[in-house]
Enzyme design. Structure first.
Site, short mmCIF file in Angstrom:
data_model
loop_
_atom_site.label_atom_id
_atom_site.label_comp_id
_atom_site.label_asym_id
_atom_site.label_seq_id
_atom_site.Cartn_x
_atom_site.Cartn_y
_atom_site.Cartn_z
N LYS A 23 -17.07 -7.02 6.46
CA LYS A 23 -15.76 -7.62 6.16
C LYS A 23 -15.07 -8.13 7.42
CE LYS A 23 -13.82 -6.31 1.78
NZ LYS A 23 -12.60 -5.83 1.12
N HIS A 63 0.84 -1.20 0.00
CA HIS A 63 0.00 0.00 0.00
C HIS A 63 0.87 1.25 0.00
CE1 HIS A 63 -3.14 -2.67 2.19
NE2 HIS A 63 -3.58 -2.47 0.96
N SER A 122 -2.92 -7.63 2.76
CA SER A 122 -3.22 -7.53 4.21
C SER A 122 -3.55 -8.91 4.75
CB SER A 122 -4.40 -6.60 4.44
OG SER A 122 -4.11 -5.31 3.99
N ARG A 129 -2.09 -5.87 -8.52
CA ARG A 129 -1.03 -6.86 -8.30
C ARG A 129 -1.02 -7.93 -9.37
NH1 ARG A 129 -3.16 -7.62 -2.40
NH2 ARG A 129 -4.93 -7.02 -3.66
P1 ADP Z 1 -9.81 -3.66 -0.70
O1 ADP Z 1 -10.45 -4.33 0.46
O2 ADP Z 1 -10.57 -2.49 -1.26
O3 ADP Z 1 -9.27 -4.55 -1.80
P2 ADP Z 1 -7.12 -3.40 0.28
O4 ADP Z 1 -6.79 -2.71 1.57
O5 ADP Z 1 -6.92 -4.86 0.23
O6 ADP Z 1 -8.58 -2.95 -0.03
O7 ADP Z 1 -6.32 -2.71 -0.91
C1 ADP Z 1 -6.47 -1.37 -1.27
C2 ADP Z 1 -5.86 -1.15 -2.64
O8 ADP Z 1 -4.46 -1.39 -2.58
C3 ADP Z 1 -6.39 -2.07 -3.73
O9 ADP Z 1 -6.44 -1.35 -4.95
C4 ADP Z 1 -5.36 -3.16 -3.80
O10 ADP Z 1 -5.32 -3.78 -5.08
C5 ADP Z 1 -4.10 -2.35 -3.55
N1 ADP Z 1 -3.01 -3.19 -3.02
C6 ADP Z 1 -3.07 -4.05 -1.99
N2 ADP Z 1 -1.88 -4.66 -1.79
C7 ADP Z 1 -1.04 -4.15 -2.74
C8 ADP Z 1 0.33 -4.41 -3.08
N3 ADP Z 1 1.07 -5.32 -2.45
N4 ADP Z 1 0.86 -3.70 -4.10
C9 ADP Z 1 0.10 -2.80 -4.78
N5 ADP Z 1 -1.19 -2.54 -4.53
C10 ADP Z 1 -1.76 -3.21 -3.52
#
Ligand code: ADP
Length: 163
Positions: A41, A17, A130, A92
């Site tokens: 969630k 992130h 996460s 990703r």
């Molecule tokens: P959501 O529950 O909306 O998917 P996340 O917290 O999992 O939220 O992710 C928020 C954003 O960050 C999403 O667009 C996700 O694809 C992106 N993201 C999560 N992990 C990574 C990573 N390792 N590298 C790049 N982008 C990421």
């Protein structure tokens, strides 16, 4: 003023992130990290914990044009409320693309003036989510280097207590 909103669950915020955030902070005048308030969630970290970890990270990284906040309901409504013209998301893998493709269509339908900007995950973080931080940490594995250093101890202890 170009304002972007970076929405997500951030349960917890990872260095994947952070990578997306740094790129966005370089491109936009202001970036709002919008933490989704969605009890369906069942987040492991409460809204208060997620926001305070994000605020600590913003300070530690010196990201002076980044703000944080919680939102629920429609993202496009929140974007309008804070004056953001852009949504920021990270990609990703092809599986992310599939999901993002659908969400993009929905958001365009709701508000054709708000556009989404995507950053590709750096190869070093393309496996990182996460949920695998929660899983590794919950089983006592090392999560050092997977989350911002300033939040590492807190997340480690918090996940270990969950066992
Ligand atoms: P959501 O529950 O909306 O998917 P996340 O917290 O999992 O939220 O992710 C928020 C954003 O960050 C999403 O667009 C996700 O694809 C992106 N993201 C999560 N992990 C990574 C990573 N390792 N590298 C790049 N982008 C990421």
């Amino acid at each position: 003023m170009k304002i972007g909103v970076y929405p997500g669950s951030f349960d917890p915020f990872t260095i994947g992130h952070l990578d997306v955030l740094r790129n966005a902070a370089g491109l936009f005048d202001t970036v709002y990290i919008a933490v989704l308030n969605n009890n369906a969630k069942s987040p492991v970290f409460s809204m208060e914990e997620r926001l305070s970890m994000i605020d600590r990270m913003i300070d530690a990284e010196g990201l002076s044009n980044v703000r944080s906040g919680a939102f629920s309901g429609l993202l496009v409504d929140y974007a309008k409320q804070i004056g953001a013209q852009y949504i920021i998301r990270g990609l990703r893998a092809i599986t992310d693309f599939d999901y993002e493709f659908q969400i993009d269509a929905v958001n365009r339908h709701l508000d054709p003036e708000i556009h989404t900007v995507y950053f590709m995950a750096s190869p070093a973080h393309s496996f990182l989510s996460s949920s695998n931080v929660r899983e590794i940490g919950g089983m006592g594995g090392s999560i050092e280097g997977l989350v911002p250093q300033c939040n590492y101890q807190y997340i480690r202890e918090r996940l270990a207590r969950q066992k």
